[in-house]
Design a protein around this motif. Sequence first.
Motif, PDB file in Angstrom:
ATOM      1  N   THR A   1       0.825  -1.266   0.134  1.00 28.07           N
ATOM      2  CA  THR A   1      -0.046   0.072   0.011  1.00 28.07           C
ATOM      3  C   THR A   1       0.952   1.272  -0.089  1.00 28.07           C
ATOM      4  N   SER A   2       2.078   1.218   0.781  1.00 26.96           N
ATOM      5  CA  SER A   2       2.927   2.499   0.734  1.00 26.96           C
ATOM      6  C   SER A   2       3.778   2.435  -0.327  1.00 26.96           C
ATOM      7  N   GLY A   3       3.728   1.548  -1.458  1.00 25.29           N
ATOM      8  CA  GLY A   3       4.596   1.477  -2.412  1.00 25.29           C
ATOM      9  C   GLY A   3       5.937   1.499  -2.312  1.00 25.29           C
ATOM     10  N   HIS A   4       6.311   0.582  -1.231  1.00 27.96           N
ATOM     11  CA  HIS A   4       7.688   0.278  -0.742  1.00 27.96           C
ATOM     12  C   HIS A   4       8.226  -1.138  -1.557  1.00 27.96           C
ATOM     13  N   LEU A   5       7.337  -1.682  -2.502  1.00 25.53           N
ATOM     14  CA  LEU A   5       7.888  -3.215  -2.959  1.00 25.53           C
ATOM     15  C   LEU A   5       8.903  -3.015  -3.887  1.00 25.53           C
ATOM     16  N   PRO A   6       8.984  -1.684  -4.896  1.00 27.43           N
ATOM     17  CA  PRO A   6      10.432  -1.757  -5.712  1.00 27.43           C
ATOM     18  C   PRO A   6      11.332  -1.825  -4.917  1.00 27.43           C
ATOM     19  N   ALA A   7      11.529  -1.294  -3.812  1.00 22.96           N
ATOM     20  CA  ALA A   7      12.844  -1.099  -2.955  1.00 22.96           C
ATOM     21  C   ALA A   7      13.074  -2.181  -2.105  1.00 22.96           C
ATOM     22  N   SER A   8      11.835  -3.032  -1.910  1.00 22.77           N
ATOM     23  CA  SER A   8      12.015  -4.124  -0.652  1.00 22.77           C
ATOM     24  C   SER A   8      11.529  -5.288  -1.194  1.00 22.77           C
ATOM     25  N   TRP A   9      11.286  -5.529  -2.441  1.00 29.51           N
ATOM     26  CA  TRP A   9      10.918  -7.077  -2.965  1.00 29.51           C
ATOM     27  C   TRP A   9      12.057  -8.020  -2.922  1.00 29.51           C
TER      28      TRP A   9
ATOM     29  N   PHE B   1       4.813 -12.361  -2.450  1.00 28.56           N
ATOM     30  CA  PHE B   1       4.694 -11.200  -2.629  1.00 28.56           C
ATOM     31  C   PHE B   1       5.773 -10.742  -3.602  1.00 28.56           C
ATOM     32  N   ALA B   2       7.129 -11.197  -3.321  1.00 28.07           N
ATOM     33  CA  ALA B   2       8.168 -10.829  -4.524  1.00 28.07           C
ATOM     34  C   ALA B   2       8.128 -11.327  -6.041  1.00 28.07           C
ATOM     35  N   SER B   3       7.602 -12.557  -5.899  1.00 26.32           N
ATOM     36  CA  SER B   3       7.325 -13.253  -7.185  1.00 26.32           C
ATOM     37  C   SER B   3       6.176 -12.278  -8.065  1.00 26.32           C
ATOM     38  N   SER B   4       5.036 -12.167  -7.208  1.00 28.76           N
ATOM     39  CA  SER B   4       3.998 -11.295  -7.937  1.00 28.76           C
ATOM     40  C   SER B   4       4.404  -9.862  -8.591  1.00 28.76           C
ATOM     41  N   TYR B   5       5.403  -9.398  -7.725  1.00 26.50           N
ATOM     42  CA  TYR B   5       5.858  -8.183  -8.107  1.00 26.50           C
ATOM     43  C   TYR B   5       6.665  -8.170  -9.274  1.00 26.50           C
ATOM     44  N   ILE B   6       7.727  -9.055  -9.338  1.00 28.44           N
ATOM     45  CA  ILE B   6       8.785  -8.890 -10.536  1.00 28.44           C
ATOM     46  C   ILE B   6       7.975  -9.404 -11.873  1.00 28.44           C
ATOM     47  N   PHE B   7       7.011 -10.414 -11.496  1.00 25.79           N
ATOM     48  CA  PHE B   7       6.506 -11.081 -12.633  1.00 25.79           C
ATOM     49  C   PHE B   7       5.277  -9.745 -13.356  1.00 25.79           C
ATOM     50  N   SER B   8       5.080  -8.998 -12.437  1.00 20.19           N
ATOM     51  CA  SER B   8       4.302  -7.845 -12.964  1.00 20.19           C
ATOM     52  C   SER B   8       5.202  -6.690 -13.619  1.00 20.19           C
ATOM     53  N   LEU B   9       6.300  -6.839 -13.803  1.00 21.46           N
ATOM     54  CA  LEU B   9       7.185  -5.842 -14.633  1.00 21.46           C
ATOM     55  C   LEU B   9       7.120  -5.854 -16.088  1.00 21.46           C
TER      56      LEU B   9
ATOM     57  N   ALA C   1      16.096 -16.866  -3.453  1.00 23.09           N
ATOM     58  CA  ALA C   1      16.111 -15.870  -4.440  1.00 23.09           C
ATOM     59  C   ALA C   1      16.784 -16.331  -5.725  1.00 23.09           C
ATOM     60  N   ARG C   2      17.648 -16.879  -5.867  1.00 25.65           N
ATOM     61  CA  ARG C   2      18.225 -17.432  -7.086  1.00 25.65           C
ATOM     62  C   ARG C   2      17.258 -18.191  -7.912  1.00 25.65           C
ATOM     63  N   VAL C   3      16.695 -19.071  -7.121  1.00 29.65           N
ATOM     64  CA  VAL C   3      15.587 -19.847  -7.777  1.00 29.65           C
ATOM     65  C   VAL C   3      14.558 -19.228  -8.467  1.00 29.65           C
ATOM     66  N   LEU C   4      14.101 -18.146  -7.859  1.00 28.11           N
ATOM     67  CA  LEU C   4      13.095 -17.086  -8.106  1.00 28.11           C
ATOM     68  C   LEU C   4      13.815 -16.592  -9.324  1.00 28.11           C
ATOM     69  N   GLY C   5      14.808 -15.848  -9.294  1.00 26.88           N
ATOM     70  CA  GLY C   5      15.507 -15.479 -10.573  1.00 26.88           C
ATOM     71  C   GLY C   5      15.715 -16.174 -11.720  1.00 26.88           C
ATOM     72  N   LYS C   6      15.953 -17.393 -11.642  1.00 22.27           N
ATOM     73  CA  LYS C   6      16.002 -18.622 -12.840  1.00 22.27           C
ATOM     74  C   LYS C   6      14.662 -18.634 -13.387  1.00 22.27           C
ATOM     75  N   GLU C   7      13.494 -18.959 -12.389  1.00 19.36           N
ATOM     76  CA  GLU C   7      12.380 -19.148 -12.959  1.00 19.36           C
ATOM     77  C   GLU C   7      11.870 -17.924 -13.835  1.00 19.36           C
ATOM     78  N   PHE C   8      12.062 -16.727 -13.293  1.00 20.99           N
ATOM     79  CA  PHE C   8      11.908 -15.305 -13.993  1.00 20.99           C
ATOM     80  C   PHE C   8      12.752 -15.306 -15.273  1.00 20.99           C
ATOM     81  N   LEU C   9      13.880 -15.691 -15.254  1.00 23.85           N
ATOM     82  CA  LEU C   9      14.714 -15.588 -16.484  1.00 23.85           C
ATOM     83  C   LEU C   9      14.244 -16.422 -17.574  1.00 23.85           C
TER      84      LEU C   9
END
Length: 972
Positions: free
Chosen positions: A782-790, A804-812, A833-841
């Motif tokens: 709500t406060s818009g802190h996800l770009p800096a906190s995900w 929450f982090a996955s939802s945010y970066i997949f929304s980019l 975090a690395r697993v999430l990055g691989k999935e996202f890549l």
Amino acid sequence: MAVSDWMNSRVELAATFAGKSLSVEILVTRNGPDQVLSIQLSPLSSWDSRLRVWQLGGWSYEAGTNVLVDPTWPLLGVDPWVTSSSVTSLIAANSKGTAPAAKFCGNCGNARVEGSHFCGSCGAPFEKQVSAASPLATLREIISDPDSQGAALARLIDSQASDPAITYQARSVLKDFFIEDFSALSLTNLSDGTKTTSSAPLNLAIAQDIQEAVSAKRALTEEQLVASELLVTVAPWTFGYWGAVKAILKAGPQSGGVDIYAQAVARLESNRARRHSGNEHVENLYFMSGFIIVARIATLYYMARRARRDMSALASESPQLYAQVASKILVKSDQPIMGLVSYTQAYILYGRKSTLDEDGRRVRLPANMATRLDAHPEIWDTNLDLVAKVFESVRLSTESLTWAFQVMESCGRLAPLTVSNVQLALDAQYEPLQASACSMLPSLPDAFDTLSQSAWVAFFTQAKDADLFTVCDQLMKRIPVSGAVVSALALLVAGSQEIPLHRNFKLAVTYLASTPPNANGWRSDFSESADSSALLAVARACDFEPQSMWAPIVERMNDSVLETVLFSLVEDSVTDACIELVARTLFTKMAINIRLHQLIERCLSCDVPAISGLGWRLIDAHGGLGEHLPTILGLLEPSKSAGIGILEKVIEGAISRANSEQIGEIIRSVFMSLITEINPDFVTRMLSKTSSGNAILWQSLGGEFSDEALAVALSSQDMTRALGDSVIPTQLPSAGTQQLIFLLEYLRNNSARVAGDAEFGVAAAKSMNLELQALGLEQLATSGHLPASWLQLAESGLPACLSFASSYIFSLTRDSDIREAVLACLDSDVAAARVLGKEFLAERQSQVDDSRFWLSLSESDDPSIQMLVAEASLVYDLHSSAALGDFDRRVLVMRRRGRPVKEAVKARIEIEQNVAVRAQIDSLRIDALLNMARGRNARDREWALSRLASLAVAGVFVDEIEVSSISAGGRS
């Protein structure tokens, strides 16, 4: 024989004999011309069980053996003791000195036909006529020489036994048994009722002579008068003596004189009537009670009532004689009125009204001595000398002393009290007599040691001030008088409100002066209650002034006494200096123990500054707040003390005296004491008084008593906000359950905290409380802190945060944002975090195909990422970057892993054709090839040497590698 027969008979002879196992009691009495012989047999020992053994058998324990004995007694069902006892009239000897012939068969009991020699029923022979002396003469012979007359005694018993149930054979067995048992015969007791001369002035014969003389109204001889005095004073009123006493009582004072009759009546109404004193001047006839016991209790009571009636009649017949007898009865009885037998004494003293109870059998108690009620006042008014004799003589009867005082008082002729009767006067219930005793006591100091406690109590409570003060001053100047000390002690402990302050003070001073400390300086031998009461009396009277005199006395007392005095003075109007003296002395005596805690608790609960100050001084002197406050707060729980107000006052006082560290201990002590009734606002107020209040409360939330701390933390919005605002993000990872619950409530009502502090929101989202996680993530979004906190959320590894982090970066959508997100994930030290990055890549690789992106990834040590970079280096123009050389070096020197990546790099190097390009990167790759050439893997060494040789042939300088032309077969 009936009792009346015994009483009308004269005892001529009484004796007891002892054989081996039998005791024989023989009594000869005469009533006119008739004589009666009484023989009674019994076991010598009351527990003799031989008859049972004789008849039934048993065990023998002689000489330490246990032997089973067969029955030996031949006469089953025959008891030799009962069978052979008899009471018979004596049969006089005939003129020829022979015994009369038997009239009955000794075997079957059948009557004998005159002149026959054998029984016509059973044929048994009758006893032969033998020459014999009279039984009385035989008895006297036995008495004269019992050692040799055992057989004679056996024959005497046999001749008098007339039980028809005894067979002839049984009689013979019994006689033989007696002869054997009496072979060791002794005379144990003897009294001759015919001989008045003996070593004792009073014996059986003299007593019987007195009885006969009194009954016949003959004057007593001088010898009989002396014996009568012993008879009514010390002789036991049992068989042998009671007959003479009863005759004296019936005959009245004319019989043996006034003194003897008065003494008899006095003793009759006492508890000494039947008591045997063992007086050496009186023959002991106690053994004769085995024949018959007279003077029963009922008989004594009857004679006492008769004496009362006789005295009433005497007053009418001879007033002067009545006065003489009555005065002597009072002097000789000299005992308190007894409810059952004091008929005559009660009649003399207050017989004007009925002296008996409702049943008419007992004297009414207590005696009514409130006023003069004697039965014949006109007699006593003219015999004041006799009354004065009673007043001077009695020592035990307060009733007699009171009566004598009343008579003389009414006649205006009071006699002074003496050392001998002042005690009795003080114990009396007649106020004028008590008052007279109180006024006389100051002049009778010799009586002090003889007065009882009750007498001292009467004096201390009834005496006039002047008399009391005089006696107290005398007591303090002499060796302590125990009766006075104990009485003063009792009155002080009782704390009667009826005793004025100045009198109580005098008693206290007397008590304290008479009870100095023992050799060790302690007063353990005295009553703590009395010590406390005495000090209180002094404090109330003079405030312990001058203190120079009273301080040493106060210092003698133990801590328990001083504590009692201190808190008792709170309710009195005493000076502060008085209280301070006690408090100061008590402070020097206390030690570290449970009583110390109790004393501190009582002091702190008091509103008097000197006493509450003592409590804080004791705390400071014995370890400080941390040492004692938890225990004291436990004692101050509302269920045990005066209430929550006192508790809060103590806590507030403790906080005002404590440093920041101690304040934390105090608050923890509050929670530790489980005092749930304390108002949380109070704790909040206490916490607000210190800069470390929030830190203390936060620490308490994570401690043992977190429930109590949570109640305080959530007691108000201001408290919640203040404490929550003081918490920093770094405190959340170590927060406990209650701390997290508090933060949940805090963030629900203070969302602005996350809006202005993203780190706090991240810390909340990463907590172990699921509700707090959800709320933190929600407020971060709500406060818009996800770009800096995900990325922080992803690196937490928590499912909710990763989601929450996955939802945010997949929304980019922007390529640059996607590339940055992938690089951030893949560059993380956290596997999640690395697993999430691989999935996202894998999902967005088409949007990140860029040489700069792949060169950035070339720094990764992840084999899967390295494989992607190796493949991309074949597709994209990456040769111009120095990063690719470093990538090749790291991949080529890898051991035991990354073989596919290593083969991909080797393939790319083999197909490179552009020398210029190689020249740019060879200097970065040479070290990697050299290291591979030195490695253990033969396949890699061969390939590395081949590549190094190619580079050298191409003109690249490679240290340690030389290339030369070799001709072979005409070729070079």
